[in-house]
Design a protein around this motif. Structure first.
Motif, PDB file in Angstrom:
ATOM      1  N   ARG A 121     106.686  15.164   0.520  1.00  0.00           N
ATOM      2  CA  ARG A 121     107.796  15.744   1.283  1.00  0.00           C
ATOM      3  C   ARG A 121     108.276  14.801   2.382  1.00  0.00           C
ATOM      4  N   LEU A 122     108.371  13.532   2.018  1.00  0.00           N
ATOM      5  CA  LEU A 122     108.932  12.527   2.918  1.00  0.00           C
ATOM      6  C   LEU A 122     110.344  12.222   2.433  1.00  0.00           C
ATOM      7  N   PRO A 123     111.365  12.691   3.134  1.00  0.00           N
ATOM      8  CA  PRO A 123     112.736  12.538   2.651  1.00  0.00           C
ATOM      9  C   PRO A 123     113.225  11.091   2.734  1.00  0.00           C
ATOM     10  N   VAL A 124     114.036  10.719   1.761  1.00  0.00           N
ATOM     11  CA  VAL A 124     114.685   9.409   1.741  1.00  0.00           C
ATOM     12  C   VAL A 124     116.120   9.601   2.197  1.00  0.00           C
ATOM     13  N   ALA A 125     116.542   8.804   3.174  1.00  0.00           N
ATOM     14  CA  ALA A 125     117.869   8.974   3.762  1.00  0.00           C
ATOM     15  C   ALA A 125     118.931   8.097   3.099  1.00  0.00           C
ATOM     16  N   GLY A 126     118.517   7.049   2.385  1.00  0.00           N
ATOM     17  CA  GLY A 126     119.470   6.158   1.738  1.00  0.00           C
ATOM     18  C   GLY A 126     118.741   5.068   0.983  1.00  0.00           C
ATOM     19  N   ILE A 127     119.425   4.461   0.003  1.00  0.00           N
ATOM     20  CA  ILE A 127     118.807   3.446  -0.849  1.00  0.00           C
ATOM     21  C   ILE A 127     119.799   2.324  -1.118  1.00  0.00           C
ATOM     22  N   ALA A 128     119.285   1.097  -1.163  1.00  0.00           N
ATOM     23  CA  ALA A 128     120.019  -0.048  -1.701  1.00  0.00           C
ATOM     24  C   ALA A 128     119.250  -0.534  -2.922  1.00  0.00           C
ATOM     25  N   GLY A 129     119.962  -0.786  -4.025  1.00  0.00           N
ATOM     26  CA  GLY A 129     119.283  -1.152  -5.264  1.00  0.00           C
ATOM     27  C   GLY A 129     119.949  -2.295  -5.994  1.00  0.00           C
ATOM     28  N   VAL A 130     119.122  -3.042  -6.709  1.00  0.00           N
ATOM     29  CA  VAL A 130     119.572  -4.157  -7.540  1.00  0.00           C
ATOM     30  C   VAL A 130     119.081  -3.928  -8.968  1.00  0.00           C
ATOM     31  N   SER A 131     119.961  -4.072  -9.940  1.00  0.00           N
ATOM     32  CA  SER A 131     119.593  -4.076 -11.353  1.00  0.00           C
ATOM     33  C   SER A 131     118.785  -2.825 -11.711  1.00  0.00           C
ATOM     34  N   GLY A 132     117.562  -2.990 -12.215  1.00  0.00           N
ATOM     35  CA  GLY A 132     116.747  -1.830 -12.552  1.00  0.00           C
ATOM     36  C   GLY A 132     116.483  -0.935 -11.361  1.00  0.00           C
ATOM     37  N   GLY A 133     116.420  -1.517 -10.170  1.00  0.00           N
ATOM     38  CA  GLY A 133     116.271  -0.722  -8.956  1.00  0.00           C
ATOM     39  C   GLY A 133     117.495   0.136  -8.692  1.00  0.00           C
ATOM     40  N   ALA A 134     118.678  -0.395  -9.013  1.00  0.00           N
ATOM     41  CA  ALA A 134     119.914   0.382  -8.859  1.00  0.00           C
ATOM     42  C   ALA A 134     119.942   1.538  -9.853  1.00  0.00           C
ATOM     43  N   LEU A 135     119.496   1.277 -11.081  1.00  0.00           N
ATOM     44  CA  LEU A 135     119.456   2.329 -12.094  1.00  0.00           C
ATOM     45  C   LEU A 135     118.508   3.445 -11.682  1.00  0.00           C
TER      46      LEU A 135
END
Length: 284
Positions: free
Chosen positions: A29-43
């Motif tokens: 229950r640790l919320p994620v506020a935002g993500i930056a992703g590349v390639s497979g990480g973006a998917l």
């Protein structure tokens, strides 16, 4: 508690470890506020932020034929089948605006070499562009620009995650490649991929300066194009996040640095958690 932002590296099938890490965060229950992703990480980020069932996606992806991953949408060294359709299938939400948290997808302009940040509009095409490994997958044309893998610009998009987080947020970088062992490369394709990935990995450490914590799961032998290893990589990411929880909770509960102190202080040096290889851990 300070907000949590993630920077997810690329890495083909290795990116399943990101799904395991996200699963562990949800369980805690640790919320994620935002993500930056590349390639497979973006998917992975786009699937999670769109509310996809990550366990189901991991199971589906693990049963794909290896060549499915390297046959794209025409014009590459290996091209011609279902990867574009699979991205449509894996991403339940078609636009950035429909995601539950802000997402930045990084691609690279084929003609100028410039990084291209995609954060609004059509999500699936943005992910296709970020997944287009040069020379193997064909570039994706968006807005009149030919785009390919964002990892050519930045292996782990810490800079973009830090922009999302500001100084008050905690940035955790997930590196799904440093904890792998590369097997012998025999074919032309595997040699080309190895050469490209080796060059990209050599830049990784310098790009981590904006992170507060770096997690490199113990992946064992590399399987960049081996879908049958996806459950193993998923488990490795989940295990790594669980083992990093004490350090992560400490960061989230800490006081955010003041802007004046940050400007005058030394360059941010992240704590790097790199687990030993799986076979060594089993012997211990």
């Amino acid at each position: 508690m300070r907000p949590l932002f993630l920077a997810l590296s690329g890495g083909g099938a290795h990116a399943a470890s990101h799904a395991g890490a996200l699963k562990a965060l949800e369980r805690e229950r640790l919320p994620v506020a935002g993500i930056a992703g590349v390639s497979g990480g973006a998917l992975t980020a786009a699937a999670w932020a769109g509310g996809a069932d990550l366990d189901l996606l991991v199971d589906q992806a693990a049963h794909l034929h290896p060549w499915t991953w390297v046959r794209g949408w025409g014009g590459g060294l290996l091209s011609g089948t279902r990867l574009g359709a699979l991205i449509d299938e894996f991403l339940p939400v078609p636009t950035f605006e429909g995601l539950r948290v802000p997402l930045v997808v990084l691609a690279t302009d084929v003609d100028t070499g410039e990084p291209v940040e995609l954060r609004s509009g059509e999500l699936r095409d943005a992910v296709r562009a970020s997944c287009s490994f040069p020379g193997v997958f064909p570039p994706m044309v968006l807005g009149g620009r030919r785009l390919y893998d964002g990892g050519v610009s930045e292996v782990i998009p810490v800079r973009l995650a830090r922009e999302l987080a500001g100084e008050s947020g905690v940035v955790v970088a997930l590196d799904c490649n440093s904890g792998t062992r590369w097997p012998a490369a025999g074919s032309f394709v595997s040699l080309a991929l190895r050469a490209g990935l080796t060059l990209l990995r050599g830049r990784t450490r310098g790009e981590l300066a904006g992170a507060d914590l770096v997690i490199a799961p113990a992946m064992g032998e590399s399987g960049w194009m081996q879908p049958h290893k996806i459950p193993q990589f998923y488990e490795a990411g989940e295990t790594a996040m669980v083992e990093a929880l004490p350090q992560l909770r400490e960061l989230l509960d800490s006081e955010a640095p003041k802007a004046s102190a940050q400007a005058a202080g030394p360059e941010r040096r992240p704590k790097i958690l790199q687990l030993p290889p799986r076979d060594r851990r089993e012997r211990e």
